[in-house]
Scaffold this motif. Structure first.
Motif, mmCIF file in Angstrom:
data_model
loop_
_atom_site.group_PDB
_atom_site.id
_atom_site.type_symbol
_atom_site.label_atom_id
_atom_site.label_comp_id
_atom_site.label_asym_id
_atom_site.label_seq_id
_atom_site.Cartn_x
_atom_site.Cartn_y
_atom_site.Cartn_z
ATOM 1 N N THR A 8 13.778 -4.096 -11.669
ATOM 2 C CA THR A 8 13.048 -4.449 -10.450
ATOM 3 C C THR A 8 12.477 -3.206 -9.775
ATOM 4 O O THR A 8 11.389 -3.258 -9.202
ATOM 5 C CB THR A 8 13.933 -5.249 -9.465
ATOM 6 N N SER A 12 8.460 -2.615 -9.081
ATOM 7 C CA SER A 12 7.909 -2.190 -7.795
ATOM 8 C C SER A 12 7.066 -0.929 -7.950
ATOM 9 O O SER A 12 5.964 -0.835 -7.408
ATOM 10 C CB SER A 12 9.031 -1.936 -6.793
ATOM 11 N N GLN A 15 3.414 -1.085 -9.207
ATOM 12 C CA GLN A 15 2.346 -1.426 -8.278
ATOM 13 C C GLN A 15 1.660 -0.171 -7.746
ATOM 14 O O GLN A 15 0.506 -0.224 -7.321
ATOM 15 C CB GLN A 15 2.888 -2.249 -7.100
ATOM 16 N N CYS A 37 14.327 -11.418 -13.763
ATOM 17 C CA CYS A 37 13.441 -10.268 -13.561
ATOM 18 C C CYS A 37 12.008 -10.614 -13.948
ATOM 19 O O CYS A 37 11.064 -10.153 -13.308
ATOM 20 C CB CYS A 37 13.937 -9.059 -14.352
ATOM 21 N N TYR A 40 10.692 -12.400 -11.016
ATOM 22 C CA TYR A 40 10.452 -11.433 -9.945
ATOM 23 C C TYR A 40 9.146 -10.677 -10.211
ATOM 24 O O TYR A 40 8.364 -10.441 -9.284
ATOM 25 C CB TYR A 40 11.625 -10.454 -9.841
ATOM 26 N N GLY A 41 8.922 -10.288 -11.450
ATOM 27 C CA GLY A 41 7.688 -9.583 -11.810
ATOM 28 C C GLY A 41 6.449 -10.406 -11.508
ATOM 29 O O GLY A 41 5.449 -9.883 -11.007
ATOM 30 N N GLN A 43 6.258 -12.770 -9.234
ATOM 31 C CA GLN A 43 6.160 -12.874 -7.778
ATOM 32 C C GLN A 43 5.550 -11.618 -7.167
ATOM 33 O O GLN A 43 4.668 -11.709 -6.310
ATOM 34 C CB GLN A 43 7.541 -13.114 -7.166
ATOM 35 N N ILE A 44 6.001 -10.460 -7.586
ATOM 36 C CA ILE A 44 5.499 -9.218 -7.010
ATOM 37 C C ILE A 44 4.028 -9.013 -7.365
ATOM 38 O O ILE A 44 3.249 -8.515 -6.557
ATOM 39 C CB ILE A 44 6.382 -8.011 -7.423
ATOM 40 N N LYS A 45 3.631 -9.444 -8.547
ATOM 41 C CA LYS A 45 2.226 -9.346 -8.944
ATOM 42 C C LYS A 45 1.363 -10.272 -8.078
ATOM 43 O O LYS A 45 0.294 -9.884 -7.602
ATOM 44 C CB LYS A 45 2.066 -9.704 -10.419
ATOM 45 N N LEU A 47 2.080 -11.390 -5.035
ATOM 46 C CA LEU A 47 2.038 -10.840 -3.683
ATOM 47 C C LEU A 47 1.047 -9.685 -3.580
ATOM 48 O O LEU A 47 0.317 -9.563 -2.596
ATOM 49 C CB LEU A 47 3.425 -10.378 -3.250
ATOM 50 N N SER A 48 1.006 -8.851 -4.582
ATOM 51 C CA SER A 48 0.070 -7.728 -4.589
ATOM 52 C C SER A 48 -1.371 -8.223 -4.607
ATOM 53 O O SER A 48 -2.217 -7.723 -3.868
ATOM 54 C CB SER A 48 0.341 -6.843 -5.805
ATOM 55 N N SER A 51 -2.234 -9.706 -1.232
ATOM 56 C CA SER A 51 -2.403 -8.639 -0.262
ATOM 57 C C SER A 51 -3.771 -7.974 -0.397
ATOM 58 O O SER A 51 -4.458 -7.720 0.601
ATOM 59 C CB SER A 51 -1.295 -7.591 -0.445
#
Length: 59
Positions: A8, A12, A15, A37, A40-41, A43-45, A47-48, A51
């Motif tokens: 994780t 992060s 990014q 994981c 999670y990957g 989700q973070i992508k 969100l980026s 944004s």
């Protein structure tokens, strides 16, 4: 193999900077076997991307 905490952290960092080949390989291997994981990957992508879209819309 990476721990979930290490994976994780790399997700992060990915990014903000390109990962080294060794980091990318270890991360991909971990994501193949760890569903949490991998999720999670994604989700973070997402969100980026949201944004960046918001910045473009607002700016």
């Amino acid at each position: 193999m990476l721990t979930c905490r290490q994976a994780t952290q790399l997700l992060s960092e990915k990014q903000d900077r390109p990962l080294l080949l060794r980091e990318q390989s270890n991360l991909q291997l971990h994501l193949l076997v760890c569903r949490s994981c991998h999720h999670y990957g994604k989700q973070i992508k997402t969100l980026s991307q949201l944004s960046k879209a918001f910045k473009n819309f607002d700016g």
